[in-house]
Every structure is written in structure tokens, then in C-alpha cells.
Design a protein around this motif. Sequence first.
Motif, PDB file in Angstrom:
ATOM      1  N   SER A 103      17.343  -4.708   7.260  1.00 16.38           N
ATOM      2  CA  SER A 103      15.988  -4.411   6.789  1.00 16.38           C
ATOM      3  C   SER A 103      15.121  -3.907   7.941  1.00 16.38           C
ATOM      4  CB  SER A 103      15.350  -5.661   6.175  1.00 16.38           C
ATOM      5  OG  SER A 103      15.238  -6.688   7.135  1.00 16.38           O
ATOM      6  N   TYR A 104      14.248  -2.965   7.621  1.00 19.22           N
ATOM      7  CA  TYR A 104      13.329  -2.400   8.605  1.00 19.22           C
ATOM      8  C   TYR A 104      12.092  -3.288   8.755  1.00 19.22           C
ATOM      9  CZ  TYR A 104      15.864   2.079   8.647  1.00 19.22           C
ATOM     10  OH  TYR A 104      16.804   3.059   8.804  1.00 19.22           O
ATOM     11  N   PRO A 105      11.363  -3.150   9.883  1.00 15.37           N
ATOM     12  CA  PRO A 105      10.144  -3.944  10.072  1.00 15.37           C
ATOM     13  C   PRO A 105       9.066  -3.626   9.043  1.00 15.37           C
ATOM     14  CG  PRO A 105      10.856  -2.979  12.157  1.00 15.37           C
ATOM     15  CD  PRO A 105      11.687  -2.362  11.081  1.00 15.37           C
ATOM     16  N   GLN A 106       9.021  -2.363   8.602  1.00 14.69           N
ATOM     17  CA  GLN A 106       7.987  -1.942   7.659  1.00 14.69           C
ATOM     18  C   GLN A 106       8.606  -1.009   6.624  1.00 14.69           C
ATOM     19  OE1 GLN A 106       5.203  -0.220  10.364  1.00 14.69           O
ATOM     20  NE2 GLN A 106       4.798  -2.162  11.381  1.00 14.69           N
ATOM     21  N   ASN A 107       7.983  -0.950   5.467  1.00 16.78           N
ATOM     22  CA  ASN A 107       8.546  -0.237   4.330  1.00 16.78           C
ATOM     23  C   ASN A 107       8.638   1.273   4.555  1.00 16.78           C
ATOM     24  OD1 ASN A 107       9.525  -0.414   1.567  1.00 16.78           O
ATOM     25  ND2 ASN A 107       7.669   0.701   1.017  1.00 16.78           N
ATOM     26  N   PHE A 108       7.723   1.844   5.352  1.00 17.85           N
ATOM     27  CA  PHE A 108       7.714   3.300   5.498  1.00 17.85           C
ATOM     28  C   PHE A 108       8.980   3.820   6.175  1.00 17.85           C
ATOM     29  CE2 PHE A 108       6.343   2.485   9.813  1.00 17.85           C
ATOM     30  CZ  PHE A 108       6.760   3.595  10.525  1.00 17.85           C
ATOM     31  N   TYR A 109       9.694   2.937   6.924  1.00 18.12           N
ATOM     32  CA  TYR A 109      10.943   3.364   7.554  1.00 18.12           C
ATOM     33  C   TYR A 109      11.988   3.760   6.507  1.00 18.12           C
ATOM     34  CZ  TYR A 109       9.624   1.871  12.286  1.00 18.12           C
ATOM     35  OH  TYR A 109       9.028   1.756  13.511  1.00 18.12           O
ATOM     36  N   ILE A 134       2.192   2.333  -3.333  1.00 18.18           N
ATOM     37  CA  ILE A 134       1.202   2.976  -4.199  1.00 18.18           C
ATOM     38  C   ILE A 134       0.892   4.389  -3.734  1.00 18.18           C
ATOM     39  CG2 ILE A 134      -1.210   2.867  -4.964  1.00 18.18           C
ATOM     40  CD1 ILE A 134      -0.945  -0.217  -4.730  1.00 18.18           C
ATOM     41  N   GLU A 135       0.792   4.593  -2.417  1.00 18.46           N
ATOM     42  CA  GLU A 135       0.227   5.843  -1.911  1.00 18.46           C
ATOM     43  C   GLU A 135       1.232   6.836  -1.355  1.00 18.46           C
ATOM     44  OE1 GLU A 135      -3.028   5.333   0.765  1.00 18.46           O
ATOM     45  OE2 GLU A 135      -3.861   3.644  -0.334  1.00 18.46           O
ATOM     46  N   ILE A 136       2.422   6.384  -0.968  1.00 19.59           N
ATOM     47  CA  ILE A 136       3.293   7.255  -0.180  1.00 19.59           C
ATOM     48  C   ILE A 136       3.684   8.520  -0.926  1.00 19.59           C
ATOM     49  CG2 ILE A 136       5.558   6.323  -0.839  1.00 19.59           C
ATOM     50  CD1 ILE A 136       4.418   6.971   2.756  1.00 19.59           C
ATOM     51  N   HIS A 137       3.851   8.432  -2.260  1.00 22.01           N
ATOM     52  CA  HIS A 137       4.247   9.614  -3.026  1.00 22.01           C
ATOM     53  C   HIS A 137       3.106  10.156  -3.881  1.00 22.01           C
ATOM     54  CE1 HIS A 137       8.313   9.377  -1.722  1.00 22.01           C
ATOM     55  NE2 HIS A 137       8.528   8.196  -2.265  1.00 22.01           N
ATOM     56  N   LYS A 138       1.892   9.674  -3.589  1.00 22.63           N
ATOM     57  CA  LYS A 138       0.751  10.127  -4.382  1.00 22.63           C
ATOM     58  C   LYS A 138       0.473  11.600  -4.106  1.00 22.63           C
ATOM     59  CE  LYS A 138      -2.790   9.237  -7.091  1.00 22.63           C
ATOM     60  NZ  LYS A 138      -2.636   8.760  -8.453  1.00 22.63           N
ATOM     61  N   LYS A 139       0.452  12.393  -5.142  1.00 25.41           N
ATOM     62  CA  LYS A 139       0.190  13.818  -4.960  1.00 25.41           C
ATOM     63  C   LYS A 139      -1.311  14.045  -4.835  1.00 25.41           C
ATOM     64  CE  LYS A 139       4.240  15.479  -7.443  1.00 25.41           C
ATOM     65  NZ  LYS A 139       4.743  16.291  -8.564  1.00 25.41           N
ATOM     66  N   LYS A 140      -1.701  14.747  -3.794  1.00 26.05           N
ATOM     67  CA  LYS A 140      -3.110  15.031  -3.566  1.00 26.05           C
ATOM     68  C   LYS A 140      -3.426  16.429  -4.102  1.00 26.05           C
ATOM     69  CE  LYS A 140      -3.189  12.107   0.506  1.00 26.05           C
ATOM     70  NZ  LYS A 140      -3.495  12.002   1.936  1.00 26.05           N
ATOM     71  N   ALA A 141      -4.308  16.441  -5.086  1.00 22.04           N
ATOM     72  CA  ALA A 141      -4.659  17.718  -5.708  1.00 22.04           C
ATOM     73  C   ALA A 141      -5.641  18.466  -4.819  1.00 22.04           C
ATOM     74  CB  ALA A 141      -5.277  17.467  -7.073  1.00 22.04           C
ATOM     75  N   ARG A 142      -5.214  19.577  -4.308  1.00 24.69           N
ATOM     76  CA  ARG A 142      -6.096  20.399  -3.480  1.00 24.69           C
ATOM     77  C   ARG A 142      -6.041  21.840  -3.984  1.00 24.69           C
ATOM     78  NH1 ARG A 142      -3.527  17.524   0.930  1.00 24.69           N
ATOM     79  NH2 ARG A 142      -4.980  16.076   1.884  1.00 24.69           N
ATOM     80  N   LYS A 143      -7.187  22.411  -4.175  1.00 28.87           N
ATOM     81  CA  LYS A 143      -7.236  23.817  -4.557  1.00 28.87           C
ATOM     82  C   LYS A 143      -7.197  24.659  -3.296  1.00 28.87           C
ATOM     83  CE  LYS A 143      -9.818  23.218  -8.835  1.00 28.87           C
ATOM     84  NZ  LYS A 143     -11.033  23.592  -9.581  1.00 28.87           N
ATOM     85  N   THR A 144      -6.217  25.527  -3.199  1.00 29.17           N
ATOM     86  CA  THR A 144      -6.098  26.377  -2.026  1.00 29.17           C
ATOM     87  C   THR A 144      -6.024  27.831  -2.450  1.00 29.17           C
ATOM     88  OG1 THR A 144      -3.703  26.168  -2.080  1.00 29.17           O
ATOM     89  CG2 THR A 144      -4.881  24.600  -0.703  1.00 29.17           C
ATOM     90  N   ARG A 186       0.835  -1.201   0.000  1.00 33.44           N
ATOM     91  CA  ARG A 186       0.000   0.000   0.000  1.00 33.44           C
ATOM     92  C   ARG A 186       0.871   1.254   0.000  1.00 33.44           C
ATOM     93  NH1 ARG A 186      -4.203   1.902   4.816  1.00 33.44           N
ATOM     94  NH2 ARG A 186      -4.990   3.768   3.759  1.00 33.44           N
ATOM     95  N   SER A 187       1.954   1.220   0.766  1.00 36.95           N
ATOM     96  CA  SER A 187       2.851   2.376   0.833  1.00 36.95           C
ATOM     97  C   SER A 187       3.468   2.667  -0.525  1.00 36.95           C
ATOM     98  CB  SER A 187       3.952   2.122   1.868  1.00 36.95           C
ATOM     99  OG  SER A 187       3.408   1.973   3.160  1.00 36.95           O
TER     100      SER A 187
END
Length: 573
Positions: free
Chosen positions: A438-444, A400-410, A397-398
Motif C-alpha cells: 500500500s502507498y502512503p497516500q491514495n494519489f500514488y 471525489i475530485e481526482i477525476h472531476k471534469k472541469k468545464a472550461r470554455k476555450t 478528497r482525492s
Amino acid sequence: MEKIIGEPIPYRFKVSGNLIKKLGEESISNKNVAILELIKNSYDADATKVEIDFKNVNTSKAIIDITDNGNGMTDIDLQDKWFNIATPNKSFIEIEQNGSRTLIGEKGLGRLSSESLGNKVTMLTMPKNELYGCKIEFNWNEYQKENVLANEVINLGYKFKKKKNYTGTKIEISNLKHDWNNQNDQKNLLRDIYLLHPPNKKVKKFQIIPKFHKNITNFIKIRPAFLDKATYYLKTKLSSGNDISYEFKTLKGKVKNDAFKISNRLRCGDVTFELYFYYRNVKYLKDALSIELNPSEMNMINSTLDEYSGVKIYRDNFRVKPYGEPGNDWINLEIAAQNNSMCPRNISVLGMVHLSKLKNPKIIDTTTREGVIFNEEFQDLIDFVRLSILKVFIDRRSEIEIHKKKARKTTVKTKTISIKPVTVSPPVDEKLIDIKISYPQNFYNKLEEEINKCYRYNLPNACFFLSRKMVENLLYNVLEKQFPNNVELYFDTSRNYQRSFSSMVLNLKNRKNHFKQSLRPNIDVFINKVEPFRKEANLKVHRVYDYLHDKTELKRFNISDLVQMLLHVYNNI
């Protein structure tokens, strides 16, 4: 030794009739389990259909009829098996003669489920290929009379003629002990019946038909359309104790297959685990995968999850309760989700653990038929399911989502000022943390990249605070792995929040002797080295003006060493 006089005197146990009550009521944990046990008995009798009919539930003459078209019982079956309490008959026969079904019932106590439901029972049974059936009447109150022995109570039976091709058993339960007129109780039973088999697998030639005279028309079932709309689907398989293979699929159809080995051999036997994860909000789904579902689809997903979410256990395609019930977080998923945003919560998943008697013989039901005995094999099963979620699911899941740019109008009010452009050239390959383990989880890995980037650009305070988070999280992982059943060491359940950094360091120090002997020197060094880092980190969190001026000041905290030591402990638990 005393001198023996005369012939041996035979002594025999006498079984009080009240034991029938204890076996019936106290060995069956609740009324729904009693109904489910009788359904399993029909399955074991090779029935293709069983009907559960609730009659006159709004009156004092309420009756429950459970009727199947199974093999029925001959007079010999009744005498040698049905009336022989806790007969080992099923324990020695794993597969029926036709080889199509694994027998589900155990301990021979399912037949007493009727006693836990009502005081009077009439059973009609029509054996296969026979010309006569048998009707037997039970009054369970007779077994509770004072000084009555179980074998002294006579249950009258009558033979009747039947057509040779008529088979099956009907159990009519009256003088009920529970109120079945409550609509919530009926819904709870329907939910248990709909979950009795894995929602994504149809058991061949076995239909369960519950009948309530007050129709419950708005109760949702788990339908294929719900399973097809999962944001992510994960299937992991454990074989030979340490071989894990998996398939990870997204709603967009992207599939990843892989396999790996784990160092610690798990003793639970071969297991398959499936996880369906859903975003319950249209916006979050769109941000993650750029997919939009229509309102009716989202409503279907949320309504189904409201009734059926959680991680369930199935043995030979029959559910083992209470795992995955509301409030039964048997794999501590909520705690993990507090510590990692990529970890799903129970309300967003439908999970299924698939076991079998043949491949998982040491994962055994408790006497009450609700839950299994907590032993080493079951702990290893928990470890496998947690590994599937906390490593495989989170890592995929990371990605796919960790670098996903979230389009927000500000809309931001800006003031134009003149700034002299500055060109910054960060040194190449200058790192604060350079971990080969190796880390326990990918986000590290992503966190390490961010820490080192701050270090290269000489942003010491950002680097320091991110490093504190890394060390704190790794310490949490160490305590969680070493003490899976002592959650309070690292998570405050009363506040539903992770323990403080200081508390976890203290708990590690106080429980050092619970770790392997080989890891204790490493823990001692860590505790000594982490203390100045912990004190400075806590101080700077609350005094933001007390900042670091240059990245060279970070060297005195031995941050890379702290991370290395925690990873060494974690990977060798």
C-alpha cells in the motif's frame, strides 16, 4: 564518618519575596494567558458566569475587574489553598463533588496571574452558604523590596457581612503593567476568549462576558452557519493505540464512515480530531462539488477563516495555546501541502484536537501554561493528526475530485489538416510498476495507473518523467516520516519549496544510521540503484531533445524496484 556532636540543627529554606514576581510574570507567558488563567479559576470555582471588565483603559487609572458567581473562598480555603503557592490541591481532585466538571487549573500558579497584570490587587470573595465574605489587598511591589522574604509580607484582609445566597469572587487589578487601550490588543484577547472553548461545542452553564468600554462591533465570531458550510468535514477517533475510525462528510451531504488499524501503537491515549475544510474561492468550490454559495456566504467563510483558521488543541474543552495560532504550524501542514495539492493549507481549515486529563495524562502543560512538553506521547499525537489529514482526508478528497471534469470554455484557432486514422491497440496487462504494497497516500495509485498507461502505449519519456516524480515524492515521504522534526532535510524553508531529488538522496545516504538496523541494507541497495536513474532523470529534465526511443530502455533504471524499496522502508519506520 565524622563523630556527631550535640543535638541536630534544623535548617530551612527561605523564599525571597521576589520569587512571587518570578512566578507571576515569568510563569505566565503573556497578558492574554494571564486573563485566560483567571477565567479558568472561575470555572474551577463552579461559576456559571464570569465577567472581564476593562475600565478607564485610556487613562492612567485603568482597572481590570474579573468577577464570577462561583463558590467563593472561606478563610480556611484562603489560608490552606490560595496563599499556599503551587498547592497540589487540584492535582488530586479530577472531578468536582457534583461530578459535573473536570478541574482545569494546574500547578496552583493561576492565582498569580493577577501579579503579571498589575502591581495592585483587591480581592473580594464571598463563600457559598456563609454570612461573611473577605476583602484582601495586595501590593506586589512589597515583595520586590531588598532582602524581603515572601512570608514576611502581610496582605491585609477584612471581613464583611453578606447575604447567605451571595457567592463569588471579584478581583480588581490596578496600576496595570500593560496598555489595554489598543484596539488590536482588545481584538486579540476577544479572539482568545472566543476560542477558549471548541467552537462546535458549548460548555454547559459557563458564560464568559468580556466588556470593553470602546465597543468592538465588527469582530466576527465562529457561528454555526460557518461550520455548516464546510466543503468537507472529517472526524477521526483514535482508541486503544491503533484503532482509527472516521466520518467524512461533504457539503452536498454525502457521508462515508470506515475504520482501520495501524501497525504502530500510538502512546498518546484516546483522541478525537475534527477538521473543517473550506474552498475560499467560488470557482474552485463549483469545480469540486458543483455547488455555488452566494457572495455573503463566501464573505462570511473567508472573514471567519481570516481570524480563526488553523488546527487547535483542546483539553477538557479548554484550549491549549499556542497551537493553531498564525505562524504556528505544529503539524507541518504547509510543507505537506507543497508536496500534495490534495492536502489543505492552514488558511483553509479549522481543526480541533480533543484531549482530556483522564485519557491523555502524559500530555502535560509547560510551566508557562502555553504549550505542552514535547515528549513521546505528544509526538504520537502529532503523528495521529497528520495521519488523519495526510491519509484519510487526502484519500477521501482525492476520490471525489481526482477525476472531476472541469468545464472550461476555450477558444482555439485551428487549422484543418488531413490525418490518416491510426488504430492503437495497447498490450493487455503490460506494466512498468506493479506494486502490491500500500502507498502512503491514495494519489500514488492514480499515478501508478498513469505511468503504466504510458508504458502500454509506448510513451517512454512521459513514463520516465512521471516515474521520477513518484520516486522523488516517496523519498520525501520517507525522510518526512523518519525525521519529522528535521524539516530542512527534505524542505527548504527559506525558499518554501521541496528539496531537490539529488539533495534528498544525499541526505538519506548521510543519515542512514538513524534508521532501524533492519532497514539499512535496503537503503544501501536503493542508494546504489537510484544513482543512474537520478543522473539520467536530471539530465533529461534539462535536455528535452535527449529522449528515450522505446519503452524497453526503461528496464535499465529498475524503477519498480526503487518504488518497492522506498515503500518497504516507509512502511517499516
